[in-house]
Design a protein around this motif. Structure first.
Motif, PDB file in Angstrom:
ATOM      1  N   THR A  80      -9.785  -7.166   4.265  1.00 20.26           N
ATOM      2  CA  THR A  80     -10.996  -7.257   3.649  1.00 20.26           C
ATOM      3  C   THR A  80     -11.417  -7.787   5.299  1.00 20.26           C
ATOM      4  O   THR A  80     -11.246  -8.780   5.900  1.00 20.26           O
ATOM      5  CB  THR A  80     -10.627  -7.629   2.906  1.00 20.26           C
ATOM      6  OG1 THR A  80     -10.874  -9.462   2.917  1.00 20.26           O
ATOM      7  CG2 THR A  80     -10.370  -6.603   2.154  1.00 20.26           C
ATOM      8  N   PRO A  81     -12.838  -8.365   5.145  1.00 22.82           N
ATOM      9  CA  PRO A  81     -14.032  -9.192   6.339  1.00 22.82           C
ATOM     10  C   PRO A  81     -13.143 -10.382   5.902  1.00 22.82           C
ATOM     11  O   PRO A  81     -12.860 -11.199   6.704  1.00 22.82           O
ATOM     12  CB  PRO A  81     -14.954  -9.198   5.811  1.00 22.82           C
ATOM     13  CG  PRO A  81     -15.002  -7.839   5.916  1.00 22.82           C
ATOM     14  CD  PRO A  81     -13.451  -7.739   4.479  1.00 22.82           C
ATOM     15  N   GLU A  82     -12.836 -10.590   4.555  1.00 21.68           N
ATOM     16  CA  GLU A  82     -12.555 -12.893   4.452  1.00 21.68           C
ATOM     17  C   GLU A  82     -10.900 -12.308   4.409  1.00 21.68           C
ATOM     18  O   GLU A  82     -10.588 -13.700   5.215  1.00 21.68           O
ATOM     19  CB  GLU A  82     -12.466 -12.482   2.991  1.00 21.68           C
ATOM     20  CG  GLU A  82     -13.441 -12.248   2.114  1.00 21.68           C
ATOM     21  CD  GLU A  82     -14.405 -11.433   2.059  1.00 21.68           C
ATOM     22  OE1 GLU A  82     -15.758 -11.279   2.343  1.00 21.68           O
ATOM     23  OE2 GLU A  82     -13.693 -10.537   2.306  1.00 21.68           O
TER      24      GLU A  82
ATOM     25  N   ALA B  25     -10.732 -13.086   8.954  1.00 24.19           N
ATOM     26  CA  ALA B  25     -11.519 -14.512   8.785  1.00 24.19           C
ATOM     27  C   ALA B  25     -10.010 -15.290   8.940  1.00 24.19           C
ATOM     28  O   ALA B  25     -10.118 -16.402   9.496  1.00 24.19           O
ATOM     29  CB  ALA B  25     -12.624 -14.452   7.474  1.00 24.19           C
TER      30      ALA B  25
ATOM     31  N   TYR C 260     -16.796  -9.290  10.459  1.00 25.32           N
ATOM     32  CA  TYR C 260     -16.754 -10.152  11.058  1.00 25.32           C
ATOM     33  C   TYR C 260     -16.988 -11.433  10.947  1.00 25.32           C
ATOM     34  O   TYR C 260     -16.137 -12.588  10.771  1.00 25.32           O
ATOM     35  CB  TYR C 260     -15.641  -9.367  11.781  1.00 25.32           C
ATOM     36  CG  TYR C 260     -14.296  -7.708  11.095  1.00 25.32           C
ATOM     37  CD1 TYR C 260     -13.727  -8.576   9.788  1.00 25.32           C
ATOM     38  CD2 TYR C 260     -14.441  -7.082  11.373  1.00 25.32           C
ATOM     39  CE1 TYR C 260     -12.957  -7.692   8.955  1.00 25.32           C
ATOM     40  CE2 TYR C 260     -13.886  -5.645  10.545  1.00 25.32           C
ATOM     41  CZ  TYR C 260     -13.352  -5.956   9.449  1.00 25.32           C
ATOM     42  OH  TYR C 260     -12.282  -5.234   9.210  1.00 25.32           O
TER      43      TYR C 260
ATOM     44  N   ASN D 291     -19.364 -13.035  10.160  1.00 24.46           N
ATOM     45  CA  ASN D 291     -19.783 -13.649   8.866  1.00 24.46           C
ATOM     46  C   ASN D 291     -18.868 -13.842   7.868  1.00 24.46           C
ATOM     47  O   ASN D 291     -19.149 -15.635   7.692  1.00 24.46           O
ATOM     48  CB  ASN D 291     -21.013 -12.678   8.607  1.00 24.46           C
ATOM     49  CG  ASN D 291     -21.874 -13.571   7.027  1.00 24.46           C
ATOM     50  OD1 ASN D 291     -23.064 -14.114   8.057  1.00 24.46           O
ATOM     51  ND2 ASN D 291     -21.489 -13.488   5.808  1.00 24.46           N
ATOM     52  N   ALA D 292     -18.361 -13.182   7.775  1.00 20.52           N
ATOM     53  CA  ALA D 292     -16.795 -12.966   8.112  1.00 20.52           C
ATOM     54  C   ALA D 292     -16.651 -14.678   7.633  1.00 20.52           C
ATOM     55  O   ALA D 292     -15.690 -16.159   7.476  1.00 20.52           O
ATOM     56  CB  ALA D 292     -16.398 -12.957   7.070  1.00 20.52           C
TER      57      ALA D 292
ATOM     58  N   GLN E  59     -18.188 -18.328   7.156  1.00 25.55           N
ATOM     59  CA  GLN E  59     -18.469 -18.790   5.281  1.00 25.55           C
ATOM     60  C   GLN E  59     -16.844 -19.033   5.702  1.00 25.55           C
ATOM     61  O   GLN E  59     -16.489 -19.734   4.190  1.00 25.55           O
ATOM     62  CB  GLN E  59     -18.487 -17.120   4.681  1.00 25.55           C
ATOM     63  CG  GLN E  59     -20.106 -16.887   4.881  1.00 25.55           C
ATOM     64  CD  GLN E  59     -20.531 -15.301   4.061  1.00 25.55           C
ATOM     65  OE1 GLN E  59     -19.338 -14.712   3.262  1.00 25.55           O
ATOM     66  NE2 GLN E  59     -21.648 -15.090   3.973  1.00 25.55           N
ATOM     67  N   ALA E  60     -15.897 -18.847   6.372  1.00 21.91           N
ATOM     68  CA  ALA E  60     -14.005 -19.418   5.748  1.00 21.91           C
ATOM     69  C   ALA E  60     -14.221 -20.983   6.741  1.00 21.91           C
ATOM     70  O   ALA E  60     -13.309 -21.329   5.847  1.00 21.91           O
ATOM     71  CB  ALA E  60     -13.388 -18.218   5.563  1.00 21.91           C
TER      72      ALA E  60
ATOM     73  N   SER F 210     -24.913 -13.872  11.170  1.00 22.30           N
ATOM     74  CA  SER F 210     -23.542 -14.187  11.738  1.00 22.30           C
ATOM     75  C   SER F 210     -22.780 -15.365  12.344  1.00 22.30           C
ATOM     76  O   SER F 210     -21.687 -15.976  11.515  1.00 22.30           O
ATOM     77  CB  SER F 210     -22.981 -12.728  12.448  1.00 22.30           C
ATOM     78  OG  SER F 210     -23.454 -11.787  11.964  1.00 22.30           O
TER      79      SER F 210
ATOM     80  N   GLY G 185     -22.991 -17.641   9.743  1.00 23.81           N
ATOM     81  CA  GLY G 185     -22.708 -17.128   8.109  1.00 23.81           C
ATOM     82  C   GLY G 185     -23.774 -17.105   6.837  1.00 23.81           C
ATOM     83  O   GLY G 185     -23.486 -16.893   6.263  1.00 23.81           O
TER      84      GLY G 185
END
Length: 355
Positions: free
Chosen positions: A240-242, A245, A278, A280-281, A284-285, A331, A334
Motif C-alpha cells: 500500500t502507499p502507507e 512510505a 506515494y 503524498n503518503a 503524511q507519514a 503531494s 501531504g
C-alpha cells in the motif's frame, strides 16, 4: 581550494531547490530517448520539434509555483526558442533554477556480474561543468544504476564503483559552482520483495555517503535523488502507499545525513498518479524530517503532456503538465487528494530503463 569559494552559493542554490511544496522537472532526455517519446505520439524527432516541445515546457504559465528547478539536456541548455531568446531564459523567467545532466551514459562494468554497469563522464567533466556554469546552469545530475537480481546483483564491485563515481562527480562539479544531485537509482526490474529492496538500498546509500565523505563533498550544497523503497515490478505482493512510505522513510532515516537539504525522489517507472500518491503518503507519514522531501520526475510529469501536445496543441500540453505539477506540489506537502488531477493512468515502467 576551489570548492571553498563556492560554498555559500552552493548552499543557497540547494536551499532554493528545496523549497517546500516543490520539486524538479527532469527534462534531460537524450536525443535518442526523446525520439522514443515522440515516436509514441507520431512526431518526428527533429531539432525543430525538440525546440517546440521544450519551449512548451518552459512557457507553461505558473509552472514555477510547484517546480523549483529544471534538469536540461545539453542541447536545450544552449538552444534558442522560436522567438530567438534562449529556452534557458524562459525557464529562469518562471523562477526555475536551471540544471544540467552531466553523465555520459552507462557502460558494462568489467569484472561485474552480467548486466552490471558503471556511469561514464568523468573525463573532461571539470571543463564541461565550468562551461555549463558560465551558461547559467546552477546544479548538475549524474545517474548511477544498480539492479537487484536472483544471481546476487548488485555485486560489491558494482555498488562501490558507482558510489565512487557519484562522489568524484559531486566533488568535481561543486568546484565549478554546481550543486550535485546524487542519483543512485535501483531499477524496479525483478520480482524481489520490498524487504530485499530496503536492505540493498541501505547498503548502497551507506557506501555512497562514505564515498562522498572521503571526497570532501559539501553536503549542505548537495541533493539526493533516490528511488522510493518499493518491491520489484514483478513482485506479486504490492505494498500500500502507507507501507511503501514506512519502508522508504526507514531507509532514509538510517542512511542520509541531516546536512543534506533535500531528497528528491525519482519516479522510476511509476505511473503519473502512483508517483503523486506515494509521495503524498511519505509526507503524511513523516512528521518532522531534517530534509525537504520533494520530487524530480521526468516521465511522471510529462506523459500526459506529450500525449495532449501531440506535436501541435501547446495549450492542451501545458494544461496536462500543470495538472501533474500541481498534483506533485500538493503531494510534497501531504495534501494531495488521489484522482483530483487528470493523469494518463498508464504504467511507465520500462525494463532496464536508460536515457
Amino acid at each position: 581550494m576551489a570548492l571553498d569559494t563556492h560554498r555559500e552559493e552552493l548552499a543557497a542554490t540547494a536551499t532554493a531547490l528545496a523549497r517546500p511544496g516543490s520539486g524538479l522537472l527532469a527534462a534531460d532526455e537524450s536525443t535518442g530517448t526523446i525520439g522514443k517519446r515522440f515516436a509514441a505520439i507520431g512526431v518526428e524527432n527533429s531539432e525543430e520539434h525538440r525546440r517546440a516541445y521544450r519551449t512548451l515546457l518552459a512557457t507553461a504559465p505558473g509552472l514555477g509555483e510547484w517546480i523549483s528547478g529544471v534538469i536540461l539536456y545539453e542541447e536545450t541548455l544552449f538552444q534558442d526558442a522560436a522567438d530567438g531568446g534562449s529556452i534557458l531564459d524562459l525557464f529562469k523567467a518562471q523562477g526555475l533554477v536551471p540544471g544540467i545532466k552531466v553523465d555520459q551514459g552507462l557502460e558494462p562494468l568489467a569484472g561485474g556480474l552480467p548486466g552490471e554497469t558503471w556511469c561514464t563522464g568523468l573525463k573532461g567533466l571539470q571543463e564541461r561543468a565550468a562551461r555549463y556554469y558560465a551558461r547559467g546552469a546552477r546544479f548538475a545530475k549524474w545517474r548511477a544504476v544498480l539492479r537487484i537480481t536472483a544471481d546476487d546483483c548488485p555485486s560489491e564491485l558494482a555498488v562501490r564503483e558507482n558510489a565512487w563515481g557519484l562522489a568524484r562527480y559531486a566533488r568535481t562539479v561543486q568546484e565549478e559552482g554546481l550543486v550535485p544531485i546524487v542519483e543512485p537509482e535501483i531499477l524496479m526490474d525483478g520480482d524481489h520483495d520490498i524487504e530485499t529492496t530496503a536492505a540493498v538500498q541501505e547498503w548502497v546509500l551507506r557506501l555512497v555517503y562514505e564515498a562522498l565523505a572521503i571526497n570532501g563533498v559539501f553536503l549542505e550544497g548537495s541533493l539526493l535523488k533516490p528511488s522510493m523503497t518499493l518491491p520489484g515490478a514483478e513482485c506479486l505482493q504490492r505494498p500500500t502507499p502507507e507501507q511503501a512510505a514506512e519502508f522508504t522513510l526507514r531507509t532514509l532515516q538510517r542512511c542520509v545525513p541531516a546536512a543534506v537539504p533535500a531528497i528528491l525522489f525519482l519516479s522510476g517507472g511509476l505511473s503519473e498518479e502512483e508517483a503523486s500518491v506515494y509521495l503524498n503518503a511519505i509526507h503524511q507519514a513523516v512528521g518532522v524530517a531534517p530534509w525537504h522531501l520533494g520530487f524530480s520526475y521526468g516521465r511522471a510529469l510529462q506523459q500526459s503532456c506529450l500525449k495532449h501536445w501531440a506535436g501541435h496543441d501547446v495549450v492542451s500540453g501545458q494544461q496536462a503538465l500543470l495538472a501533474r505539477a500541481r498534483a506533485n506540489g500538493q503531494s510534497a506537502r501531504g495534501v494531495y487528494v488521489a484522482g483530483s488531477e487528470p493523469s494518463d493512468g498508464k504504467s511507465l515502467f520500462e525494463a532496464n530503463y536508460s536515457y
